[in-house]
Design a protein around this motif. Sequence first.
Motif, mmCIF file in Angstrom:
data_model
loop_
_atom_site.group_PDB
_atom_site.id
_atom_site.type_symbol
_atom_site.label_atom_id
_atom_site.label_comp_id
_atom_site.label_asym_id
_atom_site.label_seq_id
_atom_site.Cartn_x
_atom_site.Cartn_y
_atom_site.Cartn_z
ATOM 1 N N ALA A 147 -8.493 -2.019 4.237
ATOM 2 C CA ALA A 147 -9.303 -3.052 3.593
ATOM 3 C C ALA A 147 -8.613 -3.520 2.303
ATOM 4 O O ALA A 147 -8.548 -4.720 2.023
ATOM 5 C CB ALA A 147 -10.704 -2.522 3.289
ATOM 6 N N TYR A 148 -8.053 -2.559 1.567
ATOM 7 C CA TYR A 148 -7.392 -2.913 0.311
ATOM 8 C C TYR A 148 -6.126 -3.729 0.572
ATOM 9 O O TYR A 148 -5.865 -4.725 -0.114
ATOM 10 C CB TYR A 148 -7.068 -1.651 -0.500
ATOM 11 N N ALA A 149 -5.375 -3.328 1.592
ATOM 12 C CA ALA A 149 -4.150 -4.077 1.946
ATOM 13 C C ALA A 149 -4.516 -5.510 2.362
ATOM 14 O O ALA A 149 -3.837 -6.474 1.986
ATOM 15 C CB ALA A 149 -3.414 -3.361 3.074
ATOM 16 N N ALA A 150 -5.618 -5.649 3.115
ATOM 17 C CA ALA A 150 -6.058 -6.981 3.548
ATOM 18 C C ALA A 150 -6.476 -7.824 2.333
ATOM 19 O O ALA A 150 -6.161 -9.011 2.250
ATOM 20 C CB ALA A 150 -7.228 -6.852 4.529
ATOM 21 N N LEU A 151 -7.168 -7.178 1.388
ATOM 22 C CA LEU A 151 -7.603 -7.911 0.196
ATOM 23 C C LEU A 151 -6.389 -8.350 -0.638
ATOM 24 O O LEU A 151 -6.381 -9.444 -1.202
ATOM 25 C CB LEU A 151 -8.549 -7.046 -0.649
ATOM 26 N N GLN A 152 -5.362 -7.520 -0.675
ATOM 27 C CA GLN A 152 -4.134 -7.885 -1.409
ATOM 28 C C GLN A 152 -3.501 -9.151 -0.819
ATOM 29 O O GLN A 152 -2.944 -9.968 -1.550
ATOM 30 C CB GLN A 152 -3.134 -6.729 -1.380
ATOM 31 N N ARG A 153 -3.631 -9.321 0.494
ATOM 32 C CA ARG A 153 -3.107 -10.533 1.146
ATOM 33 C C ARG A 153 -4.040 -11.730 0.950
ATOM 34 O O ARG A 153 -3.590 -12.837 0.694
ATOM 35 C CB ARG A 153 -2.932 -10.291 2.662
ATOM 36 N N GLU A 154 -5.348 -11.503 1.094
ATOM 37 C CA GLU A 154 -6.308 -12.619 1.164
ATOM 38 C C GLU A 154 -6.899 -13.026 -0.190
ATOM 39 O O GLU A 154 -7.319 -14.166 -0.356
ATOM 40 C CB GLU A 154 -7.426 -12.264 2.164
ATOM 41 N N ASP A 155 -6.954 -12.099 -1.143
ATOM 42 C CA ASP A 155 -7.432 -12.424 -2.495
ATOM 43 C C ASP A 155 -6.688 -11.518 -3.476
ATOM 44 O O ASP A 155 -7.263 -10.581 -4.048
ATOM 45 C CB ASP A 155 -8.957 -12.214 -2.586
ATOM 46 N N PRO A 156 -5.379 -11.799 -3.665
ATOM 47 C CA PRO A 156 -4.549 -10.899 -4.474
ATOM 48 C C PRO A 156 -5.046 -10.717 -5.909
ATOM 49 O O PRO A 156 -4.944 -9.633 -6.470
ATOM 50 C CB PRO A 156 -3.157 -11.556 -4.453
ATOM 51 N N GLU A 157 -5.631 -11.777 -6.464
ATOM 52 C CA GLU A 157 -6.125 -11.695 -7.850
ATOM 53 C C GLU A 157 -7.237 -10.653 -7.969
ATOM 54 O O GLU A 157 -7.248 -9.830 -8.882
ATOM 55 C CB GLU A 157 -6.650 -13.080 -8.262
ATOM 56 N N ARG A 158 -8.157 -10.686 -7.017
ATOM 57 C CA ARG A 158 -9.265 -9.727 -7.018
ATOM 58 C C ARG A 158 -8.745 -8.319 -6.743
ATOM 59 O O ARG A 158 -9.175 -7.349 -7.387
ATOM 60 C CB ARG A 158 -10.299 -10.144 -5.961
ATOM 61 N N ALA A 159 -7.834 -8.191 -5.787
ATOM 62 C CA ALA A 159 -7.274 -6.871 -5.447
ATOM 63 C C ALA A 159 -6.629 -6.233 -6.674
ATOM 64 O O ALA A 159 -6.794 -5.036 -6.932
ATOM 65 C CB ALA A 159 -6.265 -6.995 -4.313
ATOM 66 N N ALA A 160 -5.919 -7.048 -7.453
ATOM 67 C CA ALA A 160 -5.226 -6.536 -8.639
ATOM 68 C C ALA A 160 -6.214 -6.020 -9.687
ATOM 69 O O ALA A 160 -5.889 -5.127 -10.467
ATOM 70 C CB ALA A 160 -4.350 -7.624 -9.249
ATOM 71 N N ALA A 161 -7.422 -6.572 -9.674
ATOM 72 C CA ALA A 161 -8.426 -6.180 -10.673
ATOM 73 C C ALA A 161 -9.201 -4.930 -10.260
ATOM 74 O O ALA A 161 -9.949 -4.365 -11.056
ATOM 75 C CB ALA A 161 -9.400 -7.333 -10.899
#
Length: 321
Positions: free
Chosen positions: A149-163
């Motif tokens: 899920a985290y890897a997918a979020l890094q692709r689809e919403d990198p700004e949010r994943a970084a936070a």
Amino acid sequence: SRAMSKGGSPIGKAVALIAGPTASGKSDLAVELGLELAQRGRRGVVINADSAQVYRDLRVLSARPTEAEMRGIEHRLFGAWDGAEPCSAADWANAAKREIENAQLAGALPILVGGTGLYIRTLLEGIAPVPPIEPGVRAAVRALPIAEAYAALQREDPERAAALNAGDAARIARSLEVVRSTGQPLAHWQARKEGGIAGSIELFPLVLLPNREWLYRRCDRRFEKMIEQGAVGEVEALLARGLSPSLPVMRAIGVPEIAHWLNGDWTRGQAIAAGQQATRNYAKRQYTWFRRQPPADWTRVTKDSGAHVCFERLLRSNVLT
């Protein structure tokens, strides 16, 4: 004065807020403020902003003020929800808005008191208008292992994943389902928050941040007193209702710990120690939140100077004249 220029009685659009961690003395301070108003021929209405004190079933375990402790000052939204009905931040904020408006229309000063940062933030800033999530998207996202899920979020919403912390399963899942279901990242919706009252009131905020050792000792003592004053009966009554263990009322501090003791898993001593630890952990999280999150211009005080600072600021603004 600014308060006068907003029309109506001097109290006008003023709202007092007394916030801070559990056991920091907020309830007593709110009543003191109400009594000070009464001496000046005014009225204060204390409005609960604590996510445990909203539940009727948790009078003792949420440290809800007793009639004697209220000292004749009106209190609202204490024990207003049945435990079977979860009270979300949005539910509470809607009810609080009504109570604030009613108090102001009657020329009284609303005094918000509580330690639930999410409730307070939702009331002041409003809520992000995220459309309902498609059930299929939600199910697929919730089924993913957290690393995926985290890897997918890094692709689809990198700004949010970084936070986010890579282990924060709940926020990762929420962020991923929002971007997949709505086609927009969560930040897009949060920038469109609606319904907040910050712009239409004059806020007099006070954050209590007492000495931590004093606070933790108070948490420990308070949990022991709760056991002596009927907390066990409260948990017995809740268990007898057969409510879902996922409801907020069943996860409130003290409920799972006392339930373990009643079920024979733990001794009385183990249940008290676990309840005390859970209370201290919660107080520590709240302390950190209230130290860092609210705006820098919110007054932060140790307990002793609290009432004095609160009255002084209201006096200076002519709200009490």
